[in-house]
Scaffold this motif. Sequence first.
Motif, PDB file in Angstrom:
ATOM      1  N   GLU A  72       0.847  -1.195   0.000  1.00  0.00           N
ATOM      2  CA  GLU A  72       0.000   0.000   0.000  1.00  0.00           C
ATOM      3  C   GLU A  72       0.885   1.247   0.000  1.00  0.00           C
ATOM      4  N   TYR A  73       2.076   1.127   0.591  1.00  0.00           N
ATOM      5  CA  TYR A  73       3.092   2.168   0.587  1.00  0.00           C
ATOM      6  C   TYR A  73       4.381   1.569   0.039  1.00  0.00           C
ATOM      7  N   LEU A  74       5.271   2.419  -0.467  1.00  0.00           N
ATOM      8  CA  LEU A  74       6.562   1.949  -0.940  1.00  0.00           C
ATOM      9  C   LEU A  74       7.459   1.678   0.264  1.00  0.00           C
ATOM     10  N   VAL A  75       8.084   0.490   0.286  1.00  0.00           N
ATOM     11  CA  VAL A  75       8.918   0.069   1.406  1.00  0.00           C
ATOM     12  C   VAL A  75      10.341  -0.176   0.910  1.00  0.00           C
ATOM     13  N   TYR A  76      11.320   0.301   1.667  1.00  0.00           N
ATOM     14  CA  TYR A  76      12.741   0.122   1.367  1.00  0.00           C
ATOM     15  C   TYR A  76      13.356  -0.821   2.397  1.00  0.00           C
ATOM     16  N   ILE A  90       7.447  -7.958  15.932  1.00  0.00           N
ATOM     17  CA  ILE A  90       8.866  -7.687  15.709  1.00  0.00           C
ATOM     18  C   ILE A  90       9.114  -6.316  16.314  1.00  0.00           C
ATOM     19  N   THR A  91      10.016  -6.240  17.274  1.00  0.00           N
ATOM     20  CA  THR A  91      10.343  -4.977  17.938  1.00  0.00           C
ATOM     21  C   THR A  91      11.808  -4.643  17.697  1.00  0.00           C
ATOM     22  N   ASP A  92      12.220  -3.457  18.110  1.00  0.00           N
ATOM     23  CA  ASP A  92      13.606  -2.988  17.936  1.00  0.00           C
ATOM     24  C   ASP A  92      14.058  -3.137  16.487  1.00  0.00           C
ATOM     25  N   LEU A  93      13.173  -2.882  15.564  1.00  0.00           N
ATOM     26  CA  LEU A  93      13.421  -3.113  14.141  1.00  0.00           C
ATOM     27  C   LEU A  93      14.322  -2.035  13.553  1.00  0.00           C
ATOM     28  N   LYS A  94      15.300  -2.459  12.789  1.00  0.00           N
ATOM     29  CA  LYS A  94      16.211  -1.563  12.065  1.00  0.00           C
ATOM     30  C   LYS A  94      16.382  -2.115  10.654  1.00  0.00           C
ATOM     31  N   GLY A  95      16.403  -1.219   9.663  1.00  0.00           N
ATOM     32  CA  GLY A  95      16.695  -1.639   8.293  1.00  0.00           C
ATOM     33  C   GLY A  95      15.504  -1.642   7.346  1.00  0.00           C
ATOM     34  N   ILE A  96      14.325  -1.194   7.819  1.00  0.00           N
ATOM     35  CA  ILE A  96      13.149  -1.102   6.957  1.00  0.00           C
ATOM     36  C   ILE A  96      12.596   0.309   7.073  1.00  0.00           C
ATOM     37  N   GLN A  97      12.321   0.919   5.912  1.00  0.00           N
ATOM     38  CA  GLN A  97      11.764   2.265   5.878  1.00  0.00           C
ATOM     39  C   GLN A  97      10.547   2.284   4.965  1.00  0.00           C
ATOM     40  N   VAL A  98       9.662   3.240   5.211  1.00  0.00           N
ATOM     41  CA  VAL A  98       8.452   3.402   4.405  1.00  0.00           C
ATOM     42  C   VAL A  98       8.400   4.844   3.899  1.00  0.00           C
ATOM     43  N   GLN A  99       7.920   5.002   2.653  1.00  0.00           N
ATOM     44  CA  GLN A  99       7.827   6.337   2.070  1.00  0.00           C
ATOM     45  C   GLN A  99       6.415   6.888   2.223  1.00  0.00           C
ATOM     46  N   ARG A 100       6.330   8.116   2.703  1.00  0.00           N
ATOM     47  CA  ARG A 100       5.070   8.867   2.763  1.00  0.00           C
ATOM     48  C   ARG A 100       5.340  10.223   2.157  1.00  0.00           C
ATOM     49  N   LEU A 101       4.617  10.516   1.081  1.00  0.00           N
ATOM     50  CA  LEU A 101       4.830  11.731   0.292  1.00  0.00           C
ATOM     51  C   LEU A 101       6.283  11.769  -0.169  1.00  0.00           C
ATOM     52  N   PHE A 102       7.052  12.756   0.267  1.00  0.00           N
ATOM     53  CA  PHE A 102       8.440  12.883  -0.176  1.00  0.00           C
ATOM     54  C   PHE A 102       9.450  12.378   0.849  1.00  0.00           C
ATOM     55  N   PHE A 103       8.977  11.838   1.970  1.00  0.00           N
ATOM     56  CA  PHE A 103       9.854  11.512   3.081  1.00  0.00           C
ATOM     57  C   PHE A 103       9.910  10.010   3.339  1.00  0.00           C
ATOM     58  N   TRP A 104      11.048   9.580   3.889  1.00  0.00           N
ATOM     59  CA  TRP A 104      11.235   8.183   4.290  1.00  0.00           C
ATOM     60  C   TRP A 104      11.286   8.116   5.805  1.00  0.00           C
ATOM     61  N   PHE A 105      10.562   7.145   6.382  1.00  0.00           N
ATOM     62  CA  PHE A 105      10.497   6.987   7.829  1.00  0.00           C
ATOM     63  C   PHE A 105      10.890   5.566   8.213  1.00  0.00           C
ATOM     64  N   CYS A 142      11.906  -8.023  -5.120  1.00  0.00           N
ATOM     65  CA  CYS A 142      12.353  -6.636  -5.029  1.00  0.00           C
ATOM     66  C   CYS A 142      12.424  -6.017  -6.405  1.00  0.00           C
ATOM     67  N   ARG A 143      12.293  -4.713  -6.415  1.00  0.00           N
ATOM     68  CA  ARG A 143      12.681  -3.972  -7.602  1.00  0.00           C
ATOM     69  C   ARG A 143      13.956  -3.252  -7.220  1.00  0.00           C
ATOM     70  N   ASP A 144      14.810  -2.981  -8.188  1.00  0.00           N
ATOM     71  CA  ASP A 144      16.148  -2.487  -7.896  1.00  0.00           C
ATOM     72  C   ASP A 144      16.209  -1.082  -7.321  1.00  0.00           C
ATOM     73  N   GLY A 145      15.353  -0.208  -7.798  1.00  0.00           N
ATOM     74  CA  GLY A 145      15.461   1.164  -7.317  1.00  0.00           C
ATOM     75  C   GLY A 145      14.171   1.909  -7.486  1.00  0.00           C
ATOM     76  N   SER A 149       6.328   5.733 -10.419  1.00  0.00           N
ATOM     77  CA  SER A 149       5.437   6.255  -9.385  1.00  0.00           C
ATOM     78  C   SER A 149       6.031   6.187  -7.989  1.00  0.00           C
ATOM     79  N   GLY A 150       7.098   5.410  -7.769  1.00  0.00           N
ATOM     80  CA  GLY A 150       7.666   5.310  -6.440  1.00  0.00           C
ATOM     81  C   GLY A 150       8.684   6.381  -6.128  1.00  0.00           C
ATOM     82  N   SER A 151       9.143   7.125  -7.133  1.00  0.00           N
ATOM     83  CA  SER A 151      10.185   8.102  -6.893  1.00  0.00           C
ATOM     84  C   SER A 151       9.613   9.420  -6.429  1.00  0.00           C
TER      85      SER A 151
END
Length: 176
Positions: A72-76, A90-105, A142-145, A149-151
């Motif tokens: 539903e959202y772009l995930v890195y 899953i707690t203390d998670l590191k290494g996954i980010q989600v895009q909302r508008l122009f920002f990554w969280f 995965c897609r490479d980059g 629409s994801g950029s």
Amino acid sequence: MAPFPKPGLIPILLLLLSAAARLSLSDSTVFELLPKYGLPSGLLPASVSNYTLSDDGRFVVVLDKPCYIQFEYLVYYETQITGKLSYGAITDLKGIQVQRLFFWFDVDEIRVDLPPSGSIYFTVGIINKKLDVDQFQSVHSCRDGLSGSGSCLGSLKRVIQLPSPLEEEIKMLLTE
């Protein structure tokens, strides 16, 4: 009547059973392991090359390369993902980010309802986002980059894109 094992053998038997349980987990793929913890197998991308899971639930997942997946959202996903696995979370998670508008969280935590309700919750900072768990049931490639629409450029194009009839009128005005 069968003889009862000697008291000194009981700790050895328990140790062997514990080792056998760890071996059976290490033979599983991470995609088979997640459902054993009440989580959908598609939380991680298909490019997982290796993982380790400690007795305390701490894990490290290694990917062949960083990747993006459109849910539903772009995930890195970074090449190394760490956290603590427990039943339904899953707690203390590191290494996954989600895009909302122009920002990554950063995604800090993932939880499901117990008993299962069909929802999954992602904690991003102080925000909890409830999503339909079905989109995470199957493992995605995965897609490479970032492209299309994801950029950020793609997001900007969607924001300033004109509706079709108005766009045609403007083209006509520009060509006259």
